[in-house]
Design a protein around this motif. Sequence first.
Motif, PDB file in Angstrom:
ATOM      1  N   THR A  23       0.842  -1.196   0.000  1.00  0.00           N
ATOM      2  CA  THR A  23       0.000   0.000   0.000  1.00  0.00           C
ATOM      3  C   THR A  23       0.871   1.237   0.000  1.00  0.00           C
ATOM      4  OG1 THR A  23      -1.732  -1.166   1.229  1.00  0.00           O
ATOM      5  CG2 THR A  23      -1.836   1.226   1.209  1.00  0.00           C
ATOM      6  N   CYS A  24       0.491   2.222  -0.805  1.00  0.00           N
ATOM      7  CA  CYS A  24       1.187   3.507  -0.842  1.00  0.00           C
ATOM      8  C   CYS A  24       0.189   4.598  -0.447  1.00  0.00           C
ATOM      9  CB  CYS A  24       1.747   3.774  -2.236  1.00  0.00           C
ATOM     10  SG  CYS A  24       2.649   5.353  -2.368  1.00  0.00           S
ATOM     11  N   THR A  25       0.567   5.439   0.480  1.00  0.00           N
ATOM     12  CA  THR A  25      -0.296   6.528   0.931  1.00  0.00           C
ATOM     13  C   THR A  25       0.426   7.861   0.790  1.00  0.00           C
ATOM     14  OG1 THR A  25       0.458   6.291   3.223  1.00  0.00           O
ATOM     15  CG2 THR A  25      -1.488   5.033   2.563  1.00  0.00           C
ATOM     16  N   ALA A  26      -0.350   8.918   0.627  1.00  0.00           N
ATOM     17  CA  ALA A  26       0.204  10.272   0.501  1.00  0.00           C
ATOM     18  C   ALA A  26      -0.792  11.267   1.080  1.00  0.00           C
ATOM     19  CB  ALA A  26       0.500  10.605  -0.952  1.00  0.00           C
ATOM     20  N   ASP A  27      -0.291  12.286   1.766  1.00  0.00           N
ATOM     21  CA  ASP A  27      -1.117  13.334   2.361  1.00  0.00           C
ATOM     22  C   ASP A  27      -0.609  14.688   1.900  1.00  0.00           C
ATOM     23  OD1 ASP A  27      -2.854  11.735   4.284  1.00  0.00           O
ATOM     24  OD2 ASP A  27      -0.834  11.139   4.927  1.00  0.00           O
ATOM     25  N   LEU A  28      -1.525  15.632   1.759  1.00  0.00           N
ATOM     26  CA  LEU A  28      -1.155  16.961   1.272  1.00  0.00           C
ATOM     27  C   LEU A  28      -2.067  18.010   1.875  1.00  0.00           C
ATOM     28  CD1 LEU A  28       0.436  18.805  -0.770  1.00  0.00           C
ATOM     29  CD2 LEU A  28      -1.454  18.391  -2.363  1.00  0.00           C
ATOM     30  N   THR A  29      -1.455  19.075   2.353  1.00  0.00           N
ATOM     31  CA  THR A  29      -2.173  20.300   2.684  1.00  0.00           C
ATOM     32  C   THR A  29      -2.000  21.250   1.516  1.00  0.00           C
ATOM     33  OG1 THR A  29      -1.803  20.009   5.062  1.00  0.00           O
ATOM     34  CG2 THR A  29      -2.372  22.220   4.301  1.00  0.00           C
ATOM     35  N   LEU A  30      -3.084  21.709   0.923  1.00  0.00           N
ATOM     36  CA  LEU A  30      -3.012  22.516  -0.292  1.00  0.00           C
ATOM     37  C   LEU A  30      -2.178  23.765  -0.075  1.00  0.00           C
ATOM     38  CD1 LEU A  30      -6.688  22.389  -1.644  1.00  0.00           C
ATOM     39  CD2 LEU A  30      -4.748  20.988  -2.307  1.00  0.00           C
ATOM     40  N   PRO A  31      -1.287  24.086  -0.994  1.00  0.00           N
ATOM     41  CA  PRO A  31      -0.539  25.347  -0.910  1.00  0.00           C
ATOM     42  C   PRO A  31      -1.477  26.538  -1.105  1.00  0.00           C
ATOM     43  CG  PRO A  31      -0.091  24.225  -2.986  1.00  0.00           C
ATOM     44  CD  PRO A  31      -0.897  23.281  -2.166  1.00  0.00           C
ATOM     45  N   ASP A  32      -0.994  27.717  -0.770  1.00  0.00           N
ATOM     46  CA  ASP A  32      -1.837  28.912  -0.784  1.00  0.00           C
ATOM     47  C   ASP A  32      -2.375  29.249  -2.167  1.00  0.00           C
ATOM     48  OD1 ASP A  32      -1.403  29.130   1.904  1.00  0.00           O
ATOM     49  OD2 ASP A  32       0.254  30.565   1.716  1.00  0.00           O
ATOM     50  N   TYR A  33      -1.635  28.895  -3.228  1.00  0.00           N
ATOM     51  CA  TYR A  33      -2.065  29.292  -4.560  1.00  0.00           C
ATOM     52  C   TYR A  33      -3.187  28.409  -5.127  1.00  0.00           C
ATOM     53  CZ  TYR A  33       1.155  25.573  -5.990  1.00  0.00           C
ATOM     54  OH  TYR A  33       1.808  24.377  -6.133  1.00  0.00           O
ATOM     55  N   LEU A  34      -3.555  27.331  -4.446  1.00  0.00           N
ATOM     56  CA  LEU A  34      -4.649  26.476  -4.906  1.00  0.00           C
ATOM     57  C   LEU A  34      -5.927  26.803  -4.141  1.00  0.00           C
ATOM     58  CD1 LEU A  34      -2.998  22.953  -5.310  1.00  0.00           C
ATOM     59  CD2 LEU A  34      -3.648  24.557  -7.101  1.00  0.00           C
ATOM     60  N   PRO A  35      -7.075  26.769  -4.827  1.00  0.00           N
ATOM     61  CA  PRO A  35      -8.344  27.081  -4.158  1.00  0.00           C
ATOM     62  C   PRO A  35      -8.797  25.943  -3.251  1.00  0.00           C
ATOM     63  CG  PRO A  35      -8.750  26.432  -6.422  1.00  0.00           C
ATOM     64  CD  PRO A  35      -7.260  26.496  -6.267  1.00  0.00           C
ATOM     65  N   ASP A  36      -9.788  26.239  -2.413  1.00  0.00           N
ATOM     66  CA  ASP A  36     -10.348  25.234  -1.513  1.00  0.00           C
ATOM     67  C   ASP A  36     -11.047  24.124  -2.304  1.00  0.00           C
ATOM     68  OD1 ASP A  36      -9.414  26.695   0.561  1.00  0.00           O
ATOM     69  OD2 ASP A  36     -11.358  27.415   1.264  1.00  0.00           O
ATOM     70  N   ILE A  37     -11.276  23.017  -1.619  1.00  0.00           N
ATOM     71  CA  ILE A  37     -11.933  21.848  -2.222  1.00  0.00           C
ATOM     72  C   ILE A  37     -13.421  21.870  -1.876  1.00  0.00           C
ATOM     73  CG2 ILE A  37     -11.984  19.327  -2.345  1.00  0.00           C
ATOM     74  CD1 ILE A  37      -9.069  19.409  -1.284  1.00  0.00           C
ATOM     75  N   ARG A  38     -14.250  21.867  -2.912  1.00  0.00           N
ATOM     76  CA  ARG A  38     -15.682  21.684  -2.683  1.00  0.00           C
ATOM     77  C   ARG A  38     -16.077  20.229  -2.875  1.00  0.00           C
ATOM     78  NH1 ARG A  38     -20.233  24.071  -6.621  1.00  0.00           N
ATOM     79  NH2 ARG A  38     -20.123  21.957  -7.448  1.00  0.00           N
ATOM     80  N   ARG A  39     -15.555  19.625  -3.970  1.00  0.00           N
ATOM     81  CA  ARG A  39     -15.879  18.227  -4.265  1.00  0.00           C
ATOM     82  C   ARG A  39     -14.779  17.611  -5.113  1.00  0.00           C
ATOM     83  NH1 ARG A  39     -19.209  15.896  -8.432  1.00  0.00           N
ATOM     84  NH2 ARG A  39     -19.906  17.994  -9.026  1.00  0.00           N
ATOM     85  N   VAL A  40     -14.319  16.422  -4.730  1.00  0.00           N
ATOM     86  CA  VAL A  40     -13.316  15.702  -5.507  1.00  0.00           C
ATOM     87  C   VAL A  40     -14.006  15.004  -6.675  1.00  0.00           C
ATOM     88  CG1 VAL A  40     -11.672  13.790  -5.503  1.00  0.00           C
ATOM     89  CG2 VAL A  40     -11.736  15.374  -3.577  1.00  0.00           C
ATOM     90  N   LEU A  41     -13.483  15.231  -7.881  1.00  0.00           N
ATOM     91  CA  LEU A  41     -14.042  14.594  -9.067  1.00  0.00           C
ATOM     92  C   LEU A  41     -13.373  13.256  -9.363  1.00  0.00           C
ATOM     93  CD1 LEU A  41     -14.396  17.668 -11.463  1.00  0.00           C
ATOM     94  CD2 LEU A  41     -16.241  16.423 -10.339  1.00  0.00           C
ATOM     95  N   SER A  42     -12.059  13.233  -9.401  1.00  0.00           N
ATOM     96  CA  SER A  42     -11.351  12.002  -9.767  1.00  0.00           C
ATOM     97  C   SER A  42      -9.948  12.013  -9.193  1.00  0.00           C
ATOM     98  CB  SER A  42     -11.276  11.837 -11.294  1.00  0.00           C
ATOM     99  OG  SER A  42     -10.467  12.853 -11.860  1.00  0.00           O
TER     100      SER A  42
END
Length: 525
Positions: A23-42
């Motif tokens: 299993t491979c896992t990854a976590d990310l806190t969005l950088p400032d230049y990316l907008p907030d997440i409303r809904r994940v598409l894919s």
Amino acid sequence: MREESIMPRTAPGQTRTETTTCTCTADLTLPDYLPDIRRVLSVRVRVMPGGTFVDRGKAEFAGSCRFFVLYLDPEGRPASASLSGDYEWSVPTGAPDGAEARAAGWCEAGAVACRPGGPRRLSCTAELVCRAMIFSPGEPGEEETETTQRHEKLKKQVTGRVAEPFFCEPIHLSENVRLNRPGEIRVLSADGGIRVEEPETAAGECRARGEVMLNVLCADEDGDVFGVPVKMPFEGRLFDVREGATVRTVVRGDLTSCEADVSEEEGGSSLTVSASVLLSGVGYEETTEEVTTDRFSTEYPSRVDYGTTEVWETPMTVTAAVTMSGSEPREADENEGPCRVADTYVTAGPVSLSVEGNRLSAGVELRVGMLLRGAPDADGRTELSYFSFDSPQTIEVTLPSIAPEGATATGTLSILSAKGRCEGERVSFECEAALSAEIDVLHTMRIARSATDDTEHPYPQDEDCLTAAYLCDGDSLWSVAKRYHTSPERIAGTNALSGDALRAPDSAYPLDGYIKLLIEQGKKD
């Protein structure tokens, strides 16, 4: 008593395939230049191989996964983020203590999931199916004993292979594409596949050519999503080849990096795409092994210790371009209006291969994902949605020749490109792929490991005489010689047999038509 070792100093090696999961896992806190997440598409993943380490009876593999997440921001506009995670796995080599083993390993992505942890947090997981090929030498034997007593040995030549895994230096490619669209263009993702042609051997080296086939997903300032296909040819050196050697090669291509950027130009934009290709695989050099399958003494009673040996042969490798298609119903909203497919993404699970005659059959389950764009609303805005389904496929490939009886096949399937259509309550897709496979044959043979002669009870040494040996069904020149403590050559000479009898002394065919043979016994020359 006298014991004789018959095993050569080095027994034939073994090839094993080990399959496991990790299993491979990854976590990310969005950088400032990316907008907030409303809904994940894919979410999609690219598995990138890393290093291989073999030691102390274990082969260890490591690499990383790059996840690409497409989502909608609070205003309904598409955005994307990428994050990486590391993986590692290991398998036992099964090599004898002190023996060096070689290994090659690859991973395929299975189930992939993305879970948002709030408006600015992403967590991705990929289940990987890992396959390793272990090439280990056989158990070391002793030097064959030289004896002065008369004895007969039955030896056979068997075609085998020497396997050598290889990893080439990355090949770096770049391409510029003109975009005839006004306004600001944003790159959402870039991904694709690699098509590798059948390798060629010339001038002492093996080389491979191919093509990187990418799809760059972009969005304009109005939020309209579109794909840009990009193709980049490449050529790379795989390994050196000995003069006169017969080599067969199985090559796999992996994208270790793929980046795209847009720059504004007069009258439009320019898309710059860069990619790195890693070629890896296994080279098989044809070889011939000589093994001793039986032995007896013409002077003393003998007891033979038998065993078995395995010799692998790869009579052919196959690289084939295939096309797959399918469709799936979907529930459409009554007020949805016409929709179109903005992007189609296909991944392949593990491939199940079988071979019979000159036909290679492959079974695989495809995971198909489509980014759908609905009709514009009253404000001119459109809604993006994601639809996915599984599509089992069966592939039939004609081999260049008939595979030997008992042959098995292993290989991989690489998705090169895909396109989809949406027609009301049904979606359909078509994709191009490359199937790379090797046809293997395992020869399991009985061999004579050692023999013990009873030197205290020699055979009687009477005056020369002729004995009539009446043949039984299945008798061969070798079995008759062993029964009467003489040599196949002496029987053939006494009975004026043709040379064919000595070419296959353990075969019953050369004795067909003979009821009896005259056996000359007594003092040896």
